[in-house]
Structure formats: C-alpha cells, structure tokens
Design an enzyme around this catalytic site. Structure first.
Site, PDB file in Angstrom:
ATOM      1  N   LYS A  44       0.823  -1.228   0.000  1.00  0.00           N
ATOM      2  CA  LYS A  44       0.000   0.000   0.000  1.00  0.00           C
ATOM      3  C   LYS A  44       0.851   1.270   0.000  1.00  0.00           C
ATOM      4  CE  LYS A  44      -2.537  -0.898   3.640  1.00  0.00           C
ATOM      5  NZ  LYS A  44      -2.012  -2.256   3.930  1.00  0.00           N
ATOM      6  N   ARG A 100      -9.707   2.800   9.183  1.00  0.00           N
ATOM      7  CA  ARG A 100      -9.213   1.472   9.553  1.00  0.00           C
ATOM      8  C   ARG A 100     -10.342   0.541   9.985  1.00  0.00           C
ATOM      9  NH1 ARG A 100      -3.981  -0.153  10.479  1.00  0.00           N
ATOM     10  NH2 ARG A 100      -3.181   1.952  10.349  1.00  0.00           N
ATOM     11  N   ARG A 132      11.411 -11.049   4.781  1.00  0.00           N
ATOM     12  CA  ARG A 132      12.221  -9.817   4.844  1.00  0.00           C
ATOM     13  C   ARG A 132      13.370  -9.961   5.832  1.00  0.00           C
ATOM     14  NH1 ARG A 132       7.448  -5.398   4.489  1.00  0.00           N
ATOM     15  NH2 ARG A 132       7.234  -5.829   6.713  1.00  0.00           N
ATOM     16  N   ARG A 192      13.215  -9.090  11.756  1.00  0.00           N
ATOM     17  CA  ARG A 192      12.594  -8.331  12.848  1.00  0.00           C
ATOM     18  C   ARG A 192      11.479  -9.155  13.477  1.00  0.00           C
ATOM     19  NH1 ARG A 192      10.915  -2.659  10.287  1.00  0.00           N
ATOM     20  NH2 ARG A 192       9.003  -3.613  11.025  1.00  0.00           N
ATOM     21  N   ARG A 195      -1.404 -10.144  12.572  1.00  0.00           N
ATOM     22  CA  ARG A 195      -1.747  -8.877  11.914  1.00  0.00           C
ATOM     23  C   ARG A 195      -2.831  -9.095  10.864  1.00  0.00           C
ATOM     24  NH1 ARG A 195       3.790  -6.657   9.784  1.00  0.00           N
ATOM     25  NH2 ARG A 195       2.507  -5.027   8.866  1.00  0.00           N
TER      26      ARG A 195
END
Length: 219
Positions: free
Chosen positions: A13, A88, A127, A161, A172
C-alpha cells in the site's frame, strides 16, 4: 480524485500510494505520517495520541479522525487526496463520510489491493533488515543479498525483525480481517470499490490501478 486505499499488510500500500498520488497529483495521506507529524509538532491531538501510546493503549478513533480531518482541510488536499491506513474500521469510515458530506464532498473510489494470504506471509516473513540501517532491507526470495546474512550496502548483519515473523504476520492478518476488511463491504454497498491484483512488479500494479481508476471514473 478522493481515494481510499485498502489491502492487507504486505500488499504494498505505501509503495503504491506514493506512485498513485504522484501520478494523480494529489497528496498521499498516511496514518503513520499523521501520527508522526502531530506528535513531533506537539499539536493537541499529537499530545493526546502520545499519552495513549505511552500507556500502551490503542489511540481512540476520535483522535485519529481529528488528525485526518485537519490534514484533509490543508490547501494541497483541496482537489483530492489518497488516504492510506484511514479509515481502519467501519466507524472511521462512517465518520469520514460525515466529514465529507459536511463539506459537500464525497469519495470517488476505494482501491482494494488483493493479495493471497500465503503471499502476504511470504513477502513479510521473508524480509531481512540490516542491524546498522533499517532502511537496508533484503528478502530471502525476492531480493537476496550477495552474501547470505550480510548487507550488500554496508556489510551489517541481516536479521528478521520480531514483527516480521510468520506468527506476528498471521496475527496482523487476523486484525485486518476482523477490523479493516469489513470497510470493503461497507464501501461496496456504495458502489465505490475497485479491486485489483497486487501481484507482480510494482510498476505493473500501478498501471493496473491507474487503468481501473480511469475506467471507474468513466463509468
């Protein structure tokens, strides 16, 4: 154009918002930027947000809505804006509708970036970030470093991370499905939703989005 951008974490996004805002000559308004700006400038809303965040409490919708309203009233947003991260949830979407209605304005489109859940997990959990500089980001599949575990740019150690772990990503996604996804149905009932695939190269997704928005505006 007045556009809301929605999609799960890892849909790209932020990247797409920057390209689309530039192509459409409208400001990109992201929730993260709003919070950072208000807190760093010490605004009344920024102080409220910081107090909640320092307590580890979720910032109430009223504070987020207030920040968004202030930003949308800036001169550069007069001819449109692209909202990223706001609304949201459905109550924020309803508040945005009321805000726009009060100014005799309305949204033009809600761009829904669609990505399969497994792809989201693969994108985020793969990642690897440099310990020396968090802007140096690699990926175990899509952007591999020349030497495994070593940053190409500065030689720092690459690590995963904590919020990029598969477990955290799936949590999430649960929050997204529960809180944010219902706004797609809310806007679909208003005939505003334009859904595109967010798979493939960044420029291909941008092209798809621009074409879909153009078709939607012409309809």
């Amino acid at each position: 154009m007045r556009i809301v951008l929605v999609g799960p974490p890892g849909a790209g996004k932020g990247t797409q918002a920057a390209f689309l805002a530039k192509n459409l000559s409208i400001p990109h308004i992201s929730t993260g930027d709003l919070f950072r700006a208000n807190i760093s400038q010490g605004t009344a809303l920024g102080k409220q947000a910081k107090a909640f965040m320092d307590e580890g409490i979720l910032v109430p919708d009223s504070v987020t809505i207030g920040m968004a309203k202030d930003r949308m009233e800036q001169p550069d947003a007069e001819n449109g804006f692209l909202l990223d991260g706001f609304p949201r949830n459905v109550s924020q979407a309803e508040a945005l509708d009321e805000m726009l209605k009060a100014e005799s304005m309305k949204l033009d489109a809600v761009l829904d970036l669609e990505v399969p859940e497994d792809e989201v997990v693969k994108r985020i959990a793969g990642r690897r970030t440099c310990r020396n500089d968090s802007s140096h980001v690699f990926h175990v599949q899509y952007k591999q470093p020349k030497v495994e575990g070593v940053c190409d740019i500065c030689g720092g150690e690459l690590y995963q991370r904590e919020d990029d772990s598969e477990e955290t990503v799936r949590k999430r996604l649960e929050v997204y499905h529960t809180q944010t996804e219902p706004i797609i149905d809310y806007y679909r009932a208003q005939g505003l939703v334009v859904t595109i695939s967010a798979l493939g190269k960044v420029e291909d997704v941008t092209g798809r989005a621009m074409a879909a928005l153009k078709d939607d505006a012409a309809a």
